[in-house]
Scaffold this motif. Structure first.
Motif, PDB file in Angstrom:
ATOM      1  N   ILE A 226      39.177 -32.431 -40.249  1.00  0.00           N
ATOM      2  CA  ILE A 226      39.012 -32.270 -41.628  1.00  0.00           C
ATOM      3  C   ILE A 226      37.273 -32.427 -41.916  1.00  0.00           C
ATOM      4  O   ILE A 226      36.790 -33.451 -41.460  1.00  0.00           O
ATOM      5  CB  ILE A 226      39.831 -33.355 -42.182  1.00  0.00           C
ATOM      6  CG1 ILE A 226      41.266 -33.256 -41.864  1.00  0.00           C
ATOM      7  CG2 ILE A 226      39.514 -33.376 -43.882  1.00  0.00           C
ATOM      8  CD1 ILE A 226      42.158 -34.409 -42.387  1.00  0.00           C
ATOM      9  N   PHE A 227      36.992 -31.390 -42.335  1.00  0.00           N
ATOM     10  CA  PHE A 227      35.356 -31.489 -42.842  1.00  0.00           C
ATOM     11  C   PHE A 227      35.503 -32.067 -44.309  1.00  0.00           C
ATOM     12  O   PHE A 227      35.975 -31.500 -45.191  1.00  0.00           O
ATOM     13  CB  PHE A 227      34.640 -30.428 -42.640  1.00  0.00           C
ATOM     14  CG  PHE A 227      34.452 -29.880 -41.227  1.00  0.00           C
ATOM     15  CD1 PHE A 227      35.640 -29.688 -40.216  1.00  0.00           C
ATOM     16  CD2 PHE A 227      33.173 -30.069 -40.708  1.00  0.00           C
ATOM     17  CE1 PHE A 227      35.318 -29.153 -39.114  1.00  0.00           C
ATOM     18  CE2 PHE A 227      33.050 -29.582 -39.497  1.00  0.00           C
ATOM     19  CZ  PHE A 227      33.774 -29.082 -38.602  1.00  0.00           C
ATOM     20  N   VAL A 228      34.800 -33.313 -44.611  1.00  0.00           N
ATOM     21  CA  VAL A 228      34.657 -33.901 -45.887  1.00  0.00           C
ATOM     22  C   VAL A 228      33.108 -33.721 -46.266  1.00  0.00           C
ATOM     23  O   VAL A 228      32.165 -34.441 -45.735  1.00  0.00           O
ATOM     24  CB  VAL A 228      35.131 -35.252 -45.767  1.00  0.00           C
ATOM     25  CG1 VAL A 228      34.993 -35.717 -47.401  1.00  0.00           C
ATOM     26  CG2 VAL A 228      36.455 -35.599 -45.300  1.00  0.00           C
TER      27      VAL A 228
ATOM     28  N   ALA B  63      39.262 -27.247 -32.878  1.00  0.00           N
ATOM     29  CA  ALA B  63      40.657 -27.448 -33.539  1.00  0.00           C
ATOM     30  C   ALA B  63      41.274 -26.080 -33.995  1.00  0.00           C
ATOM     31  O   ALA B  63      40.594 -25.319 -34.415  1.00  0.00           O
ATOM     32  CB  ALA B  63      39.996 -28.269 -34.903  1.00  0.00           C
ATOM     33  N   GLU B  64      42.426 -26.427 -33.795  1.00  0.00           N
ATOM     34  CA  GLU B  64      43.506 -25.106 -34.233  1.00  0.00           C
ATOM     35  C   GLU B  64      43.472 -24.921 -35.506  1.00  0.00           C
ATOM     36  O   GLU B  64      43.349 -23.709 -36.354  1.00  0.00           O
ATOM     37  CB  GLU B  64      44.775 -25.187 -33.470  1.00  0.00           C
ATOM     38  CG  GLU B  64      45.695 -24.006 -33.389  1.00  0.00           C
ATOM     39  CD  GLU B  64      44.835 -22.863 -32.669  1.00  0.00           C
ATOM     40  OE1 GLU B  64      44.602 -21.714 -33.266  1.00  0.00           O
ATOM     41  OE2 GLU B  64      44.056 -23.217 -31.646  1.00  0.00           O
ATOM     42  N   ARG B  65      43.572 -25.946 -36.534  1.00  0.00           N
ATOM     43  CA  ARG B  65      43.711 -26.182 -37.847  1.00  0.00           C
ATOM     44  C   ARG B  65      42.598 -27.121 -38.330  1.00  0.00           C
ATOM     45  O   ARG B  65      42.624 -28.186 -38.110  1.00  0.00           O
ATOM     46  CB  ARG B  65      45.014 -26.743 -38.077  1.00  0.00           C
ATOM     47  CG  ARG B  65      46.227 -26.089 -37.682  1.00  0.00           C
ATOM     48  CD  ARG B  65      47.563 -27.105 -37.310  1.00  0.00           C
ATOM     49  NE  ARG B  65      48.225 -26.419 -36.517  1.00  0.00           N
ATOM     50  CZ  ARG B  65      49.565 -25.682 -36.639  1.00  0.00           C
ATOM     51  NH1 ARG B  65      49.672 -25.258 -37.826  1.00  0.00           N
ATOM     52  NH2 ARG B  65      50.305 -25.351 -35.363  1.00  0.00           N
ATOM     53  N   VAL B  66      41.994 -26.417 -39.313  1.00  0.00           N
ATOM     54  CA  VAL B  66      40.891 -27.284 -40.103  1.00  0.00           C
ATOM     55  C   VAL B  66      41.119 -27.073 -41.681  1.00  0.00           C
ATOM     56  O   VAL B  66      41.306 -26.017 -42.052  1.00  0.00           O
ATOM     57  CB  VAL B  66      39.595 -26.558 -39.620  1.00  0.00           C
ATOM     58  CG1 VAL B  66      38.297 -27.396 -40.300  1.00  0.00           C
ATOM     59  CG2 VAL B  66      39.299 -26.353 -38.093  1.00  0.00           C
ATOM     60  N   ILE B  67      40.876 -28.276 -42.079  1.00  0.00           N
ATOM     61  CA  ILE B  67      40.601 -28.295 -43.745  1.00  0.00           C
ATOM     62  C   ILE B  67      39.298 -28.933 -43.937  1.00  0.00           C
ATOM     63  O   ILE B  67      38.802 -29.411 -43.369  1.00  0.00           O
ATOM     64  CB  ILE B  67      41.607 -29.392 -44.326  1.00  0.00           C
ATOM     65  CG1 ILE B  67      43.066 -28.914 -44.170  1.00  0.00           C
ATOM     66  CG2 ILE B  67      41.384 -29.797 -45.488  1.00  0.00           C
ATOM     67  CD1 ILE B  67      44.125 -30.133 -44.534  1.00  0.00           C
TER      68      ILE B  67
ATOM     69  N   GLY C 273      48.321 -26.807 -42.090  1.00  0.00           N
ATOM     70  CA  GLY C 273      47.269 -27.671 -41.417  1.00  0.00           C
ATOM     71  C   GLY C 273      45.907 -27.377 -41.626  1.00  0.00           C
ATOM     72  O   GLY C 273      45.094 -27.623 -41.039  1.00  0.00           O
ATOM     73  N   ALA C 274      45.802 -25.891 -42.407  1.00  0.00           N
ATOM     74  CA  ALA C 274      44.320 -25.501 -42.636  1.00  0.00           C
ATOM     75  C   ALA C 274      44.001 -25.043 -44.101  1.00  0.00           C
ATOM     76  O   ALA C 274      45.134 -24.938 -44.877  1.00  0.00           O
ATOM     77  CB  ALA C 274      44.234 -24.376 -41.700  1.00  0.00           C
TER      78      ALA C 274
END
Ligand SMILES: Nc1nc2c(c(=O)[nH]1)N[C@H]1C(S)=C(S)[C@@H](COP(=O)(O)OP(=O)(O)OC[C@H]3O[C@@H](n4cnc5c(=O)[nH]c(N)nc54)[C@H](O)[C@@H]3O)O[C@H]1N2
Ligand SMILES: Nc1nc2c(c(=O)[nH]1)N[C@H]1C(S)=C(S)[C@@H](COP(=O)(O)OP(=O)(O)OC[C@H]3O[C@@H](n4cnc5c(=O)[nH]c(N)nc54)[C@H](O)[C@@H]3O)O[C@H]1N2
Ligand SMILES: [Mo]
Length: 769
Positions: A214-216, A360-364, A398-399
């Motif tokens: 997760i990028f914040v 990461a396979e799934r990134v938010i 998940g992304a």
């Protein structure tokens, strides 16, 4: 050791006992601990009210109250038993009250009765509702064009109130809808609409349980979205990487002790949130993200050269996107030198961040005001979106993209029509439903409205909530703009500065808050609805007795003004105000996604408004998601400031004890500031270079260079972990320095996070107590 032994200690992590202690204090200070506590137990539960604090989503298992310190403050602040009655205004003239602080004004408690400004005595006096409505109606009807009136909305208004408001205003004949979101997430809406066809985030709360990273970016959830920390904490605990981009070291993003987690509370332990913390310069995020894209392309080239599979999601790129090649070329053309110089991060740091993305396979990716309040915010969000497209991180579990909204219903207000540039399809549907010709010409946003008030073309200002005078830039000019109006009307729960800048005729119309029971003429309680950042629409019904029997709901007040202004020939305003189900039926007929509104909104979690992009259906012109292939901005405010002796870039952010212009208290616990708000956070080396010691004070001078003199006096330096050349201080006190003439390209959002300033140190004599 008993629990209370912990309470006195300053906890090293965000949340924890410090949060509990602060909650209790706030409930007591609000003057109504019992109603406050009772109200709390119901917040964000199926049969309670939506927390007025922020727009973060509610979990599926919504039956147990999600504890949040700042939600407690918001609820307690509204559920206070203090009252600002007409008597209060016999003791203080409006000119005297203008000298009071925001804190002292709201601290007088809830407004109880409609008030009308009396110029002879310079004070507000009680007036009855019908007189207020008919005078407002008469003045609005008397303007030579409906476009001479401005209708502001603050994002706490419910869907029902907002829909009725826009209907009234469009029947009256204008699209002048300045909205708090113009100062907030406007850039997100615009960039996302361009890129993926829908101006909203694509993730659900559940996606946070599945993300690998997760990028914040540019966000301080410890203070502004504390319930988000719970989701980040759970993600961190199951091993997801959390990469933070923030010039300031924010404690809530470093460690968090969840007040709802018994073990952490008893052992005094906490969970690290950020796995990696990057500190770009103010406005440096676009360069940082482009740097990550550059590193991803380098990794892809290396993989392909050695016969490995591509690290990009090539199938997604060819099936779902346009302009990928152009983006690749733009990234290739951007040098590492330019990226490092603009972002303030080293190539090695950016490559580290890119490696988190690649693993990461799934990134938010989430973001808020640190991204949206700059000159180049729209293209920064395009860049974030492009970066996320590279590995297909939009439209899979998940992304996705997650602009974290501010006000609890700011997203819903836009959905139901608060929009100065309404889409034609919306107006067509509105016309079909109600049988009238809606105005088609674009109206004013916040800056447009201010311009019109200042040049005299606007003559009436109506506010559905908010604190326009304090939330906007160049405070002295705004004061002049409001006071020059023929009519000002404020629908509000508490007294604030905007009410103290009356036009020729002025009303304060006090309304029910979200925590209060709203009964119709038959004694039946009514619910309203709101939409959170994840596009979940759910019901909200108050549980406390109204603060005064005279209060009316926002819906009823809008209906009253509308009937007096446009008459009840086309819309039976009284009937709608008496049964919000009827309003919801109209919304369902006008706006896609709201079918069976009245049934679905009474389900525990409400319902989700479908987001096409989350299903990889792109409502763009090309029917695909678009890359943006332009260059980095020539210079950020920081880069401009660097070349000017003594000039810094200031960002204006929120303390832990405030809700926008509402100041709950004078502490900013996570940043270690107590009992004051007039502070400037600065790197210790910058302080030394200026010859300032910790605790020294200075006047801050605006350096926008447009000839306007701007100054904020007597602020104390606090040495802080923040990049050199960048400083920070609190909104709204520093709005006197934010120039009206500096706005985001395409978004028109004031650039509250990059204001050029210099400092004049106070002399020892001036600083003497
Ligand atoms: N308790 C509480 N809750 C709130 C609010 C409140 O006032 N109080 N306000 C509500 C509203 S309307 C909104 S919009 C949201 C606001 O939520 P936030 O966006 O979290 O609000 P700010 O305090 O403005 O914080 C901005 C953060 O971005 C960082 N930042 C500033 N400039 C930059 C930059 O150039 N790059 C990066 N990467 N970071 C930067 C700052 O250091 C700070 O941590 O919160 C909502 N919730
Ligand atoms: N310098 C600088 N300026 C900024 C920002 C920044 O970061 N820096 N942030 C911007 C952002 S993100 C935003 S959203 C705006 C916020 O701008 P606004 O939304 O205009 O301001 P608020 O402080 O949220 O409004 C507070 C007032 O709302 C009223 N109120 C509270 N509850 C209710 C209710 O239930 N109904 C009604 N009718 N009224 C109610 C009370 O009278 C209270 O005084 O400010 C913007 N201005
Ligand atoms: Mo906001």
């Amino acid at each position: 050791m008993s629990k209370t032994d912990f309470i006195g200690k300053k906890s090293a992590a965000a949340g924890g006992w410090g949060a509990l202690k602060s909650c209790g204090k706030r409930l007591l200070e609000s003057g109504s601990p019992i109603a406050g506590a009772r109200a709390l137990m119901k917040a964000n539960q199926p049969d309670g009210f939506d927390c007025p604090g922020c727009a973060w989503g509610d979990p599926e298992h919504g039956s147990s109250f999600e504890f949040c310190e700042n939600g407690v403050k918001a609820v307690a602040w509204e559920a206070t038993d203090k009252r600002t009655t007409p008597d209060f205004f016999t003791l203080h003239t409006v000119s005297q009250l203008r000298e009071w602080s925001d804190y002292d004004l709201e601290h007088q408690g809830r407004l109880t009765q409609p008030l009308r400004y009396e110029r002879a005595t310079d004070s507000y006096v009680a007036v009855d509702w019908e007189t207020a409505f008919s005078e407002i109606g008469a003045i609005l009807k008397g303007l030579d064009s409906p476009d001479r009136a401005e209708f502001y909305t603050s994002g706490r208004a419910s869907n029902e109130a907002a829909f009725l408001y826009q209907l009234f205003v469009r029947l009256y004949g204008t699209n002048n809808f300045p909205d708090c979101s113009n100062m907030c997430h406007e850039a997100s809406g615009i960039a996302l609409k361009q890129a993926i066809g829908v101006g909203k985030g694509t993730v659900l709360l559940e996606d946070f349980e599945k993300a690998d990273a997760i990028f914040v970016i540019g966000q301080n959830p410890g203070t502004n979205h504390p319930r988000m920390l719970g989701d980040l904490r759970r993600a961190a605990q199951r091993g997801a990487k959390i990469a933070v981009f923030n010039p300031v070291r924010e404690r809530g993003l470093e460690r968090f002790a969840d007040p709802q987690a018994k073990i952490e509370m008893i052992t005094g332990s906490s969970t690290p949130i950020a796995s990696d913390y990057f500190q770009p310069r103010l406005g440096g995020d676009m360069a940082a993200v482009r740097g990550m894209a550059k590193a991803v392309f380098a990794a892809d080239d290396a993989a392909l050269a050695t016969g490995q599979p591509s690290v990009l999601d090539r199938a997604f790129l060819s099936e779902h996107t346009v302009d990928f090649e152009a983006y690749r070329a733009a990234v290739d053309q951007t040098t590492w030198e330019a990226i490092e110089d603009q972002s303030g991060l080293t190539r090695a740091e950016i490559e580290k961040a890119a490696s988190i993305y690649l693993a990461a396979e799934r990134v938010i990716c989430t973001w808020a005001m640190g991204v949206t309040q700059h000159r180049h915010s729209v293209i920064t969000i395009r860049e974030i979106t492009s970066f996320m497209l590279l590995r297909g991180n939009i439209g899979k579990p998940g992304a996705g993209l997650c602009p974290v909204r501010g006000h609890s219903n700011v997203q819903g207000d836009r959905t139901v029509g608060i929009n100065e540039k309404p889409p034609a399809a919306f107006l067509d549907a509105l016309e079909r439903e109600f049988g009238f010709a809606a105005p088609r010409q674009a109206g004013h946003n916040v800056l447009g409205a201010i311009g019109a008030m200042l040049d005299g073309s606007a003559q009436a200002f109506i506010a559905l909530g908010g604190n326009f005078a304090r939330a906007t830039p160049d405070s002295p000019l705004i004061a002049k703009a409001l006071q020059s109006q023929r009519l000002t009307v404020n629908i509000a729960t508490k007294l604030n500065h905007s009410h103290l800048l009356p036009g020729e005729t002025s009303f304060i119309l006090p309304c029910l808050g979200r925590t209060e029971i709203d009964r119709n003429s038959k004694g039946v309680t009514q619910i309203v609805t709101v939409e959170d950042s994840m596009s979940m629409v759910h019901g909200s019904g108050g549980i406390n007795a109204p603060a005064s029997p005279q209060l009316r709901s926002e819906v009823a007040i809008i209906a009253g003004m509308a009937a007096a202004t446009v008459g009840s020939g086309i819309v039976d305003w009284a009937a709608l105000a008496d049964d919000y189900d009827l309003i919801r039926d109209h919304i369902a007929n006008v706006i896609p996604g709201f079918q069976d509104y009245n049934i679905r909104v009474r389900k525990p979690r409400g319902f989700h408004l479908r987001n096409d992009a989350a299903h990889r259906e792109w409502a763009t012109e090309t029917k695909r998601a678009g890359f943006w292939a332009g260059a980095l901005p020539e210079a950020t405010e920081h880069q401009d400031a660097r070349d000017r002796e003594g000039v810094f870039v200031l960002q204006t952010f929120r303390s832990h004890d405030q809700y926008n212009t509402t100041i709950y208290g004078m502490d900013d616990r996570y940043r270690g500031v107590y009992g004051e708000r007039k502070v400037i956070f600065m790197h210790a080396d910058d302080m030394a270079a200026l010859g300032a010691a910790a605790g020294d004070r200075a006047d801050i001078i605006g350096e926008h260079g447009d000839g306007v003199v701007r100054m904020a006096q007597d602020f104390r330096f606090v040495p802080y972990d923040i990049p050199r050349g960048c400083v920070a201080g609190y909104y709204p006190e520093l709005n006197v320095l934010v120039p009206l003439s500096s706005a985001g390209a395409d978004s028109d959002t004031p650039t509250s996070k990059s204001v050029p300033v210099s400092f004049r140190l106070r002399t020892p004599v001036e600083m003497a107590p």
